[in-house]
Write a protein that holds these residues in place. Structure first.
Motif, PDB file in Angstrom:
ATOM      1  N   GLY A   2     -10.255 -90.870  14.517  1.00  0.00           N
ATOM      2  CA  GLY A   2      -9.949 -90.770  12.820  1.00  0.00           C
ATOM      3  C   GLY A   2     -11.144 -90.243  12.427  1.00  0.00           C
ATOM      4  N   GLN A   3     -11.969 -89.543  12.972  1.00  0.00           N
ATOM      5  CA  GLN A   3     -13.331 -88.847  12.375  1.00  0.00           C
ATOM      6  C   GLN A   3     -13.108 -87.134  12.776  1.00  0.00           C
ATOM      7  OE1 GLN A   3     -15.997 -90.213  10.799  1.00  0.00           O
ATOM      8  NE2 GLN A   3     -16.605 -88.253  10.127  1.00  0.00           N
ATOM      9  N   VAL A   4     -13.139 -86.594  11.583  1.00  0.00           N
ATOM     10  CA  VAL A   4     -12.836 -85.191  11.432  1.00  0.00           C
ATOM     11  C   VAL A   4     -14.219 -84.352  11.623  1.00  0.00           C
ATOM     12  CG1 VAL A   4     -10.370 -85.326  10.687  1.00  0.00           C
ATOM     13  CG2 VAL A   4     -12.427 -84.980   8.937  1.00  0.00           C
ATOM     14  N   ASP A   5     -14.134 -83.194  12.143  1.00  0.00           N
ATOM     15  CA  ASP A   5     -15.400 -82.397  12.049  1.00  0.00           C
ATOM     16  C   ASP A   5     -15.333 -81.523  10.660  1.00  0.00           C
ATOM     17  OD1 ASP A   5     -14.647 -79.187  12.100  1.00  0.00           O
ATOM     18  OD2 ASP A   5     -13.221 -80.445  13.269  1.00  0.00           O
ATOM     19  N   PRO A   6     -16.672 -81.201  10.309  1.00  0.00           N
ATOM     20  CA  PRO A   6     -16.767 -80.938   8.898  1.00  0.00           C
ATOM     21  C   PRO A   6     -16.501 -79.260   8.757  1.00  0.00           C
ATOM     22  CG  PRO A   6     -18.885 -80.789  10.291  1.00  0.00           C
ATOM     23  CD  PRO A   6     -17.724 -81.422  11.137  1.00  0.00           C
ATOM     24  N   ASP A  11      -9.350 -83.647  14.070  1.00  0.00           N
ATOM     25  CA  ASP A  11      -9.852 -85.041  14.540  1.00  0.00           C
ATOM     26  C   ASP A  11     -10.893 -84.706  15.766  1.00  0.00           C
ATOM     27  OD1 ASP A  11      -9.513 -87.475  16.543  1.00  0.00           O
ATOM     28  OD2 ASP A  11      -8.995 -88.171  14.365  1.00  0.00           O
ATOM     29  N   LEU A  12     -11.867 -85.758  16.176  1.00  0.00           N
ATOM     30  CA  LEU A  12     -12.777 -85.442  16.927  1.00  0.00           C
ATOM     31  C   LEU A  12     -12.002 -85.439  18.557  1.00  0.00           C
ATOM     32  CD1 LEU A  12     -15.925 -87.250  15.967  1.00  0.00           C
ATOM     33  CD2 LEU A  12     -15.298 -84.672  15.691  1.00  0.00           C
ATOM     34  N   SER A  13     -11.006 -86.040  18.579  1.00  0.00           N
ATOM     35  CA  SER A  13      -9.895 -86.242  19.870  1.00  0.00           C
ATOM     36  C   SER A  13      -9.489 -84.743  20.390  1.00  0.00           C
ATOM     37  CB  SER A  13      -8.864 -87.280  19.610  1.00  0.00           C
ATOM     38  OG  SER A  13      -8.144 -86.729  18.628  1.00  0.00           O
ATOM     39  N   PHE A  14      -9.470 -83.847  19.390  1.00  0.00           N
ATOM     40  CA  PHE A  14      -9.133 -82.602  19.794  1.00  0.00           C
ATOM     41  C   PHE A  14      -9.907 -81.944  20.552  1.00  0.00           C
ATOM     42  CE2 PHE A  14      -9.265 -77.942  18.911  1.00  0.00           C
ATOM     43  CZ  PHE A  14      -8.096 -77.536  19.203  1.00  0.00           C
ATOM     44  N   TYR A  15     -11.202 -82.055  20.274  1.00  0.00           N
ATOM     45  CA  TYR A  15     -12.350 -81.413  21.244  1.00  0.00           C
ATOM     46  C   TYR A  15     -12.422 -82.133  22.442  1.00  0.00           C
ATOM     47  CZ  TYR A  15     -13.343 -79.371  16.764  1.00  0.00           C
ATOM     48  OH  TYR A  15     -13.180 -78.567  15.512  1.00  0.00           O
ATOM     49  N   VAL A  16     -11.935 -83.338  22.447  1.00  0.00           N
ATOM     50  CA  VAL A  16     -12.192 -84.293  23.930  1.00  0.00           C
ATOM     51  C   VAL A  16     -11.105 -83.912  24.804  1.00  0.00           C
ATOM     52  CG1 VAL A  16     -12.555 -86.342  24.827  1.00  0.00           C
ATOM     53  CG2 VAL A  16     -13.575 -85.800  22.728  1.00  0.00           C
ATOM     54  N   GLY A  86     -13.411 -70.164  18.829  1.00  0.00           N
ATOM     55  CA  GLY A  86     -13.919 -70.585  17.612  1.00  0.00           C
ATOM     56  C   GLY A  86     -14.138 -71.942  17.538  1.00  0.00           C
ATOM     57  N   PHE A  87     -13.077 -72.937  17.908  1.00  0.00           N
ATOM     58  CA  PHE A  87     -13.490 -74.250  18.037  1.00  0.00           C
ATOM     59  C   PHE A  87     -14.457 -74.512  19.135  1.00  0.00           C
ATOM     60  CE2 PHE A  87      -8.759 -73.853  16.840  1.00  0.00           C
ATOM     61  CZ  PHE A  87      -8.650 -74.282  15.601  1.00  0.00           C
ATOM     62  N   GLY A  88     -14.693 -73.845  20.304  1.00  0.00           N
ATOM     63  CA  GLY A  88     -15.501 -74.132  21.202  1.00  0.00           C
ATOM     64  C   GLY A  88     -16.961 -73.793  20.854  1.00  0.00           C
ATOM     65  N   LEU A  89     -17.188 -73.122  19.680  1.00  0.00           N
ATOM     66  CA  LEU A  89     -18.458 -72.959  19.091  1.00  0.00           C
ATOM     67  C   LEU A  89     -18.969 -74.177  18.476  1.00  0.00           C
ATOM     68  CD1 LEU A  89     -18.304 -69.594  16.936  1.00  0.00           C
ATOM     69  CD2 LEU A  89     -19.585 -70.044  19.167  1.00  0.00           C
ATOM     70  N   LEU A  90     -18.173 -75.345  18.043  1.00  0.00           N
ATOM     71  CA  LEU A  90     -18.577 -76.347  17.592  1.00  0.00           C
ATOM     72  C   LEU A  90     -19.229 -77.300  18.654  1.00  0.00           C
ATOM     73  CD1 LEU A  90     -17.069 -75.443  15.239  1.00  0.00           C
ATOM     74  CD2 LEU A  90     -16.328 -78.089  14.857  1.00  0.00           C
ATOM     75  N   ILE A  91     -18.937 -77.149  19.852  1.00  0.00           N
ATOM     76  CA  ILE A  91     -19.527 -77.776  20.963  1.00  0.00           C
ATOM     77  C   ILE A  91     -20.677 -77.211  21.607  1.00  0.00           C
ATOM     78  CG2 ILE A  91     -18.802 -78.830  23.193  1.00  0.00           C
ATOM     79  CD1 ILE A  91     -15.989 -78.896  21.996  1.00  0.00           C
ATOM     80  N   ASN A  92     -20.622 -75.775  21.830  1.00  0.00           N
ATOM     81  CA  ASN A  92     -21.493 -75.067  22.499  1.00  0.00           C
ATOM     82  C   ASN A  92     -21.884 -73.800  21.555  1.00  0.00           C
ATOM     83  OD1 ASN A  92     -21.494 -76.396  24.958  1.00  0.00           O
ATOM     84  ND2 ASN A  92     -19.516 -75.710  25.558  1.00  0.00           N
ATOM     85  N   GLY A  93     -22.694 -74.237  20.572  1.00  0.00           N
ATOM     86  CA  GLY A  93     -23.254 -73.250  19.651  1.00  0.00           C
ATOM     87  C   GLY A  93     -24.167 -72.148  20.392  1.00  0.00           C
TER      88      GLY A  93
END
Length: 335
Positions: A2-6, A11-16, A86-93
């Motif tokens: 239920g928490q989204v990235d800024p 949703d954070l589950s997308f990145y997991v 682009g989404f991966g940058l939020l995990i590995n900047g």
């Protein structure tokens, strides 16, 4: 969840869950498609569909269209790869601040990846049109645009932004992203402002200091450093390597229980350095036991030294032998 990235409001589950699966699927499909492209080109070359004569490269209509479709598929998969990156940058900047998603990622790398996705899609369309209409210049131009654009947009442009916009005022540029990273780190560990308890720290500078108690507290602290650049590592190499094909990579600190409590001990593992093997033939590099496996380790007391200023050894020699040493007031022996 239920928490989204800024950044993307996902949703954070997308990145997991979803992002690793999608990324792996795109990479796997890209590799398979590239292999199909290479094999198809080889088959057409063997069958006469692709010939080189009189200084010109010729493709049959069937080969041209078939290879054009596969090449366009490769570019579409590259577009998907850049988009997901682009989404991966939020995990590995790529920020200099502990590798978080930073200013250069937000202002340069992310737009660059999104731009290259669009460029790759346009190039795929141009290749399809060029292969169907027999326009080799369109195919070559589209492919060249992807290669040159990938080098300039995704590599050079972020480096310029980092050098000329971030580094001159790094703290101001990176502060919002550091705060975001801290916020989501607290969220990951279940730490929020409500769970924090702030207590005042009272210190009376005029109170007398019990130096005996202080000495007892500091007696267990290591006086020898650890890591790859520790002076103790040089001592180990000079005294305990014994042969030029043995070496120590780093010194680590461990702690062992004694009657006086935990005692710090420095440890280094003796391993084989292939560059030091005298005769570097295949047999020595792969079969002979003395050149294949390391031999034991060395250890010394981390909180004491001898009268000569050398480490007080607990484990040394070839073959390794344990030595009794007095650490504090209790004999310590490694078994």
């Amino acid at each position: 969840w239920g928490q989204v990235d800024p950044i993307f409001s996902k949703d954070l589950s997308f990145y997991v869950f979803w992002l690793p699966v999608l990324d792996a699927a795109v990479v796997y499909t890209l590799v398979v498609t590239f292999l199909v492209l290479a094999l198809t080109a080889a088959v057409y070359a063997a069958a006469g569909g692709a010939t080189l004569g009189s200084g010109r490269f010729r493709l049959s209509e069937e080969a041209r269209r078939h290879l054009g479709v596969i090449l366009a598929s490769v570019l579409l998969l590259l577009a998907a790869r850049w988009y997901l990156s682009g989404f991966g940058l939020l995990i590995n900047g790529n920020s200099a601040v502990q590798g978080i998603f930073g200013f250069a990622d937000s202002e340069a790398r992310l737009p660059a990846l999104q731009t290259m996705s669009i460029v790759a899609i346009g190039a795929a369309a141009a290749i399809l049109w060029g292969s169907w209409r027999n326009r080799p210049a369109a195919v070559a131009g589209a492919f060249g645009a992807v290669i040159i654009g990938g080098a300039l947009i995704t590599n050079l442009y972020p480096s310029v932004v980092q050098s000329f916009r971030v580094e001159p005022n790094e703290l101001e540029r990176e502060t919002p992203f550091i705060l975001q990273n801290m916020e989501f780190t607290r969220l990951a560990y279940g730490i929020d402002e409500k769970s924090l308890e702030r207590r005042p720290f009272d210190f009376d500078a005029s109170a007398p200091i019990d130096w005996g108690e202080a000495a007892e507290q500091f007696s267990g602290l290591p006086i020898w450093g650890s890591g790859t650049g520790a002076p103790l590592l040089t001592t180990y190499r000079e005294v305990e390597a014994r042969f030029q094909y043995y070496d120590f990579d780093r010194v680590s600190i461990d702690r062992y229980h004694t009657d006086d409590g935990l005692v710090p001990v420095t440890i280094a593992v003796r391993h084989v350095d292939p560059t030091g093997i005298p005769d570097q033939n295949w047999q020595n590099l792969h079969l002979r036991e003395r050149y294949v496996a390391g031999l034991g380790a060395v250890a010394s007391a981390a909180n004491s030294r001898t009268a000569e200023g050398r480490p007080e050894m607990l484990l040394r020699g070839l073959p390794p032998e344990t030595l009794k040493s007095s650490v504090g007031s209790v004999p310590l022996q490694l078994d």
